[in-house]
Design an enzyme around this catalytic site. Structure first.
Site, PDB file in Angstrom:
ATOM      1  N   SER B 179      -5.503   5.992  -3.437  1.00  0.00           N
ATOM      2  CA  SER B 179      -6.359   4.880  -3.011  1.00  0.00           C
ATOM      3  C   SER B 179      -6.182   3.670  -3.931  1.00  0.00           C
ATOM      4  O   SER B 179      -5.076   3.156  -4.060  1.00  0.00           O
ATOM      5  CB  SER B 179      -7.808   5.363  -2.960  1.00  0.00           C
ATOM      6  OG  SER B 179      -8.604   4.529  -2.167  1.00  0.00           O
ATOM      7  N   ASP B 333      -5.700   9.010   7.823  1.00  0.00           N
ATOM      8  CA  ASP B 333      -6.396   7.986   7.037  1.00  0.00           C
ATOM      9  C   ASP B 333      -6.551   6.704   7.860  1.00  0.00           C
ATOM     10  O   ASP B 333      -5.569   6.150   8.340  1.00  0.00           O
ATOM     11  CB  ASP B 333      -5.563   7.701   5.776  1.00  0.00           C
ATOM     12  CG  ASP B 333      -6.309   6.883   4.732  1.00  0.00           C
ATOM     13  OD1 ASP B 333      -7.202   6.108   5.106  1.00  0.00           O
ATOM     14  OD2 ASP B 333      -5.983   7.033   3.544  1.00  0.00           O
ATOM     15  N   HIS B 362      -9.207   9.576   4.860  1.00  0.00           N
ATOM     16  CA  HIS B 362      -8.949   9.050   3.517  1.00  0.00           C
ATOM     17  C   HIS B 362      -9.527   9.949   2.424  1.00  0.00           C
ATOM     18  O   HIS B 362      -8.911  10.169   1.391  1.00  0.00           O
ATOM     19  CB  HIS B 362      -9.529   7.646   3.396  1.00  0.00           C
ATOM     20  CG  HIS B 362      -9.182   6.977   2.102  1.00  0.00           C
ATOM     21  ND1 HIS B 362      -7.885   6.647   1.765  1.00  0.00           N
ATOM     22  CD2 HIS B 362      -9.938   6.589   1.049  1.00  0.00           C
ATOM     23  CE1 HIS B 362      -7.863   6.083   0.569  1.00  0.00           C
ATOM     24  NE2 HIS B 362      -9.094   6.037   0.107  1.00  0.00           N
TER      25      HIS B 362
END
Lengths: 389, 389
Positions: B179, B333, B362
């Site tokens: 991320s 995601d 995610h």
């Protein structure tokens, strides 16, 4: 005002300003203030903005969840003529935040699939959408925050009364709608299998998924967390403007697909920046709406489930359907993903999956792809309408 | 407490409670209250909860956006030993809301790809994450809401100082992170192409997409709209609890994939209902955090863009990379979609796309798929680490 937004910096092919004008009616009207006072004539939810429409008096209407709406009225409009056999009627159901106006202006027309020259097209506003009986327009102690909980099944039962009582219609050539309109379409097909000959749920499921419901609850929280919301006892929607703008921001993230935003497709609508688009399109669309009305529709949306008719058994419910069904998800929809729609389609006897190609995501329903989108919708609906049943 | 949640109604295979414990540290600590007073010892952002870690004093540090952090300190930890050639160092970067602790507990280990027996593993907490210099722990008038804006590039420059100054390291065998950690990984590979030999950005892009940024802004709005936030001048994070819970609700919708929620995979973590999961996992994860810290990290996240190094030219920036890169998006995601990651991978010279299969979306980064997830991560990272460069 919209014209000035089409600046020199705009890139990409511009879609007709008609779409923007259809959605941002409020910006064109005198402020779009909605009063919480029952005797107030809303400028947004009005004949001037969303009409012309008629009202059908259902009378006191007991709801599945236990409440009763006093003097329920459904706002509806029709196009075309009912034939002698009464077998050319098409029903269009509305989505969350929407009214029949947008479909009238963008989804139907001469030579289109939904052709008023061939069909008697009935458009009915769902309960709580601001035109039919809704929290903000219900007088007395049963309005506003105390307007009772409504389910999709209540809408469909009320619509059934209107259609059968007023015109004596016994079959519908097609029921169609997008998003929550698709949820009503599914409910129609399961609840009245002999009456519904064809059904086209576009970008919507028969049962709201947990993620979709969770998204809808974040919209509620956006409104409720605005101190101006005051437990639903605001004096005007403008008191809840901050909350409604937060709702609009959430729709930007979830309603549009990543790629559509990445390619700055809002430029095709005449906006010069994402901020411009947020302020003058998304905010302009939601801010004039009534928060309690949205709350009511969101509650309904979160609980859509045709399986309630069969003790929770979704397969059994969908198995009841006799209509020919085209399940029409939008390829990039994250709220009603193709996978979820496809799973329901497989449980539906006489059905086909017809995926609509679009980069736009769920709000592709707004027709922002222009002809490329509407041509697909028309193609599928024409084929469906021409299918023998 | 977690054990009691594993009720009889739980379905699905249960993933180790280790993951839950790793994330919901606060629920296990004494309330997780974070004070806004600079002299207060936060119970959440503490050695007791997130340690042990060391602090490296960078000194006054001028930021790309114009501000300066006085006495910048980076919180870091290491595992394993730096070899004589100083060529076995691996850098792990942290994500939004996260600290190095989770990676220490779940991503590294003997026999794993990130093996402390083979590598000198350096984990550095990003600026503003609560352990390194952050709004809530910066004394004086430069703290809290006045903590300056930090960019990914600032983090990477500061990390570079730590790594080169403290250990004299001239090359990194691998930079990896998920991320926002992936965003730092990309920045490292572009900014220090000769130093970074391999890079593995997991579930993150080199440039934050408009949708991803718009999502991040809704998190800001969730916090800021809480009257308790008070322009960032709250007395304790508990004053902003309602806003933090709204943030947690938004993460439920965007962080998890639709199918993961539909299949009620939270049951594998020991929760009995979605509400239970929301309250005792998502809320428990976010509520102890500091709102200004999150605000700072969200600002940074919204603006991640390696193209800033090349006058806005993303292709030119990625073209600079000399590292062998495995771009590792998570299949489901929605925040950092495979399509966006794949597009960047194509612009990166010596790279491969390695999609991680997961239903989780995610937040699959949290390892909720257990072994099925970590085995994939390890497989790809091992192959990458064994690739000659």
């Amino acid at each position: 005002m919209m014209k000035t937004l089409v600046g020199k910096r705009s890139a990409g092919k511009k879609v007709s300003g008609k779409i923007v004008k259809s959605l941002i009616i409020a910006a064109l009207s005198a402020g779009g203030v909605v009063s919480a006072q029952a005797d107030y004539k809303s400028e947004y939810y009005s004949q001037a903005v969303h009409g012309p429409y008629q009202l059908y008096k259902i009378g006191d209407f007991a709801l599945e969840d236990g409440g009763t709406i006093r003097d329920l009225q459904l706002a509806y409009t029709t196009h075309g003529k009912l034939n002698r056999a009464k077998d050319n009627a098409i029903l269009i159901c509305t989505w969350y935040s929407g009214t029949t106006k947008f479909w009238e202006q963008n989804y139907i027309g001469k030579g289109r699939a939904l052709d008023p020259d061939k069909y008697f097209i009935i458009l009915i506003n769902q309960i709580g959408n601001g035109l039919s009986s809704s929290p903000h327009n219900t007088p007395g102690t049963g309005g506003m925050a105390k307007f009772p909980h409504v389910r999709i099944s209540d809408d469909v039962r009320a619509q059934y009364k209107l259609i059968t009582e007023k015109w004596g219609i016994k079959e519908l050539a097609l029921v169609v709608g997008g998003s929550m309109g698709a949820e009503q379409t599914w409910e129609w097909a399961v609840r009245y299998p002999d009456m519904v000959k064809r059904a086209a749920p576009i970008a919507g499921t028969a049962r709201t998924t947990p993620q979709c419901a969770a998204f809808s609850r974040t919209l509620d929280e956006a409104r409720q967390s605005d101190p101006g919301f005051n437990g639903g006892n605001y004096k005007s929607n403008t008191d809840v403007q901050a909350g409604l703008r937060r709702e609009a921001a959430l729709w930007t993230v979830f309603g549009w697909a990543p790629e559509w935003l990445k390619q700055e497709k809002w430029r095709t609508l005449g906006f010069s920046s994402l901020e411009d688009f947020q302020t003058n399109f998304m905010d302009a669309y939601f801010v004039p709406m009534d928060p309690n009305d949205l709350m009511n529709n969101a509650w309904k949306w979160q609980r859509a489930d045709v399986g309630r008719q069969t003790g929770g058994d979704l397969a059994a419910a969908l198995g009841r359907i006799k209509a020919k069904v085209f399940v029409m998800p939008i390829a990039t929809d994250h709220l009603f993903p193709v996978a979820d729609c496809a799973a329901e389609q497989k449980l539906t006897p006489n059905s086909e999956l017809r995926v609509i190609n679009s980069l736009a995501g769920h709000l592709g329903l707004f027709g922002v792809d222009g002809k490329a989108y509407f041509d697909q919708v028309d193609l599928h609906l024409k084929e469906l309408l021409n299918s023998p049943v």
